[in-house]
Design a protein around this motif. Structure first.
Motif, PDB file in Angstrom:
ATOM      1  N   ARG A 108       0.821  -1.209   0.000  1.00  0.00           N
ATOM      2  CA  ARG A 108       0.000   0.000   0.000  1.00  0.00           C
ATOM      3  C   ARG A 108       0.856   1.261   0.000  1.00  0.00           C
ATOM      4  NH1 ARG A 108      -2.493  -3.376   3.781  1.00  0.00           N
ATOM      5  NH2 ARG A 108      -4.681  -3.935   3.392  1.00  0.00           N
ATOM      6  N   GLU A 109       1.937   1.235   0.774  1.00  0.00           N
ATOM      7  CA  GLU A 109       2.776   2.420   0.899  1.00  0.00           C
ATOM      8  C   GLU A 109       3.415   2.807  -0.432  1.00  0.00           C
ATOM      9  OE1 GLU A 109       2.705  -0.110   2.892  1.00  0.00           O
ATOM     10  OE2 GLU A 109       2.521   0.588   4.962  1.00  0.00           O
ATOM     11  N   ALA A 110       3.878   1.841  -1.183  1.00  0.00           N
ATOM     12  CA  ALA A 110       4.553   2.107  -2.454  1.00  0.00           C
ATOM     13  C   ALA A 110       3.588   2.232  -3.617  1.00  0.00           C
ATOM     14  CB  ALA A 110       5.573   1.007  -2.743  1.00  0.00           C
ATOM     15  N   GLY A 111       2.358   1.763  -3.461  1.00  0.00           N
ATOM     16  CA  GLY A 111       1.406   1.781  -4.566  1.00  0.00           C
ATOM     17  C   GLY A 111       1.781   0.769  -5.635  1.00  0.00           C
ATOM     18  N   VAL A 112       2.083  -0.454  -5.209  1.00  0.00           N
ATOM     19  CA  VAL A 112       2.458  -1.530  -6.131  1.00  0.00           C
ATOM     20  C   VAL A 112       1.630  -2.767  -5.780  1.00  0.00           C
ATOM     21  CG1 VAL A 112       4.332  -2.984  -6.999  1.00  0.00           C
ATOM     22  CG2 VAL A 112       4.811  -0.638  -6.274  1.00  0.00           C
ATOM     23  N   ILE A 113       1.111  -3.430  -6.814  1.00  0.00           N
ATOM     24  CA  ILE A 113       0.335  -4.653  -6.605  1.00  0.00           C
ATOM     25  C   ILE A 113       0.893  -5.781  -7.456  1.00  0.00           C
ATOM     26  CG2 ILE A 113      -1.803  -3.467  -5.954  1.00  0.00           C
ATOM     27  CD1 ILE A 113      -2.774  -3.935  -8.865  1.00  0.00           C
ATOM     28  N   GLY A 114       0.498  -7.001  -7.126  1.00  0.00           N
ATOM     29  CA  GLY A 114       0.924  -8.156  -7.901  1.00  0.00           C
ATOM     30  C   GLY A 114      -0.127  -9.245  -7.852  1.00  0.00           C
ATOM     31  N   ARG A 160      10.012  -9.977  -6.605  1.00  0.00           N
ATOM     32  CA  ARG A 160      11.131  -9.252  -7.235  1.00  0.00           C
ATOM     33  C   ARG A 160      10.625  -8.207  -8.225  1.00  0.00           C
ATOM     34  NH1 ARG A 160      13.506 -14.457  -7.310  1.00  0.00           N
ATOM     35  NH2 ARG A 160      12.989 -14.732  -9.519  1.00  0.00           N
ATOM     36  N   ARG A 161       9.627  -8.557  -9.030  1.00  0.00           N
ATOM     37  CA  ARG A 161       9.066  -7.572  -9.971  1.00  0.00           C
ATOM     38  C   ARG A 161       8.453  -6.400  -9.207  1.00  0.00           C
ATOM     39  NH1 ARG A 161      11.107 -11.052 -12.606  1.00  0.00           N
ATOM     40  NH2 ARG A 161      12.808  -9.738 -11.940  1.00  0.00           N
ATOM     41  N   MET A 162       7.798  -6.682  -8.100  1.00  0.00           N
ATOM     42  CA  MET A 162       7.215  -5.607  -7.297  1.00  0.00           C
ATOM     43  C   MET A 162       8.305  -4.714  -6.723  1.00  0.00           C
ATOM     44  SD  MET A 162       4.097  -7.587  -5.290  1.00  0.00           S
ATOM     45  CE  MET A 162       3.523  -6.083  -4.486  1.00  0.00           C
ATOM     46  N   SER A 222       8.605  -2.664  -1.139  1.00  0.00           N
ATOM     47  CA  SER A 222       9.514  -3.218  -0.142  1.00  0.00           C
ATOM     48  C   SER A 222       8.877  -4.487   0.402  1.00  0.00           C
ATOM     49  CB  SER A 222       9.738  -2.219   0.996  1.00  0.00           C
ATOM     50  OG  SER A 222      10.428  -2.826   2.063  1.00  0.00           O
ATOM     51  N   ARG A 223       9.605  -5.604   0.368  1.00  0.00           N
ATOM     52  CA  ARG A 223       8.969  -6.858   0.765  1.00  0.00           C
ATOM     53  C   ARG A 223       8.464  -6.835   2.210  1.00  0.00           C
ATOM     54  NH1 ARG A 223      12.797 -11.638  -0.536  1.00  0.00           N
ATOM     55  NH2 ARG A 223      13.025 -10.391  -2.418  1.00  0.00           N
ATOM     56  N   GLY A 224       9.072  -6.014   3.041  1.00  0.00           N
ATOM     57  CA  GLY A 224       8.599  -5.893   4.414  1.00  0.00           C
ATOM     58  C   GLY A 224       7.259  -5.191   4.530  1.00  0.00           C
ATOM     59  N   ASN A 225       6.800  -4.580   3.439  1.00  0.00           N
ATOM     60  CA  ASN A 225       5.499  -3.912   3.412  1.00  0.00           C
ATOM     61  C   ASN A 225       4.466  -4.659   2.565  1.00  0.00           C
ATOM     62  OD1 ASN A 225       6.267  -1.731   5.038  1.00  0.00           O
ATOM     63  ND2 ASN A 225       7.089  -0.594   3.284  1.00  0.00           N
ATOM     64  N   ILE A 226       4.859  -5.770   1.970  1.00  0.00           N
ATOM     65  CA  ILE A 226       3.966  -6.492   1.061  1.00  0.00           C
ATOM     66  C   ILE A 226       3.045  -7.429   1.834  1.00  0.00           C
ATOM     67  CG2 ILE A 226       3.843  -8.191  -0.804  1.00  0.00           C
ATOM     68  CD1 ILE A 226       6.460  -7.026  -1.894  1.00  0.00           C
TER      69      ILE A 226
END
Length: 229
Positions: free
Chosen positions: A94-100, A119-121, A127-131
């Motif tokens: 949510r923080e980075a605005g990236v989805i997968g 990795r693509r995200m 950041s994987r700690g935020n996923i």
């Protein structure tokens, strides 16, 4: 007409447009507006691979790449995965605005499709700690019987995901295996909806159930996740 098919949602993805759509009674590609108004649906040609792709626009139906996962940081897109026993996994930072979104059958999960998605995200700023990752409707261990030719493709450290059922047969716990691989990535949270596609015959298609009943095995359900503007 708006797409009104039923869906399940993950608590961990609250606030993120998403849905694990049911399949029974609904055929064809879903309207992405069912989770995000005005969005465009992105689909790929799934081939049980460990490959993930960063996307920024939809593909023409005859030009969909052969991959099994996607990531995006482009607002207004909805990523779609189709399954019928394999694990659909939806991701969000949510923080980075990236989805997968990933299609994780045993082959894809075993050979790295979940790791490739993360990795693509990360390449897009996550950041994987935020996923957050959520595992949707998947065949449960009680209904996933396999033989030795399947078991021997895994390492000794994976044997906890197998239970002996009868001579020469084991039950494989695909959702637990997928969750284990996700947790090994040290994500913020992993949620398993714990819905068995085989058993929930009134709501979900199951390739294995259809095979056992000598029915058509080409039906699927969609799992969607979108990125708001």
């Amino acid at each position: 007409m708006a797409d009104t098919r039923d869906m399940e949602r993950a608590e961990a993805l609250e606030g993120v447009p998403h849905g694990f759509l049911t399949g029974v009674g609904h055929e064809g590609e879903p309207d992405p507006a069912c989770i995000l108004a005005g969005a465009q649906l992105v689909l790929v040609k799934q081939v049980h691979s460990p490959l993930a792709l960063a996307v920024d626009s939809p593909f023409a139906p005859d030009a969909r790449p052969e991959v099994d996962a996607m990531a995006t940081a482009t607002p207004g897109l909805v990523l779609g995965i189709v399954t019928a026993d394999c694990a659909p996994v939806l991701f969000a930072d949510r923080e980075a605005g990236v989805i997968g979104a990933a299609h994780a059958g045993w082959r894809g999960a075993h050979f790295g499709v979940l790791e490739a998605t993360v990795r693509r995200m990360e390449e897009l700023g996550a950041s994987r700690g935020n996923i957050i990752a959520a595992i949707g409707p998947t065949i449960a261990q009680a209904n996933y019987e396999v033989g030795w030719d399947f078991v021997e493709q895994f390492e000794e450290r994976h044997q906890s995901f197998f239970t002996r059922s009868r001579p020469g047969k084991w039950q494989f716990d695909l959702p637990a295996y997928v969750a284990w691989r996700l947790r090994s990535l040290q994500l913020r949270a992993v949620e398993d909806l714990a819905i068995d596609t085989y058993a929930a015959e009134d709501r979900f298609h199951s390739y294995r159930r259809a095979t056992h009943r000598a029915e058509a095995t080409d039906k699927r359900q969609y799992s969607l996740i979108g990125l708001s503007a």
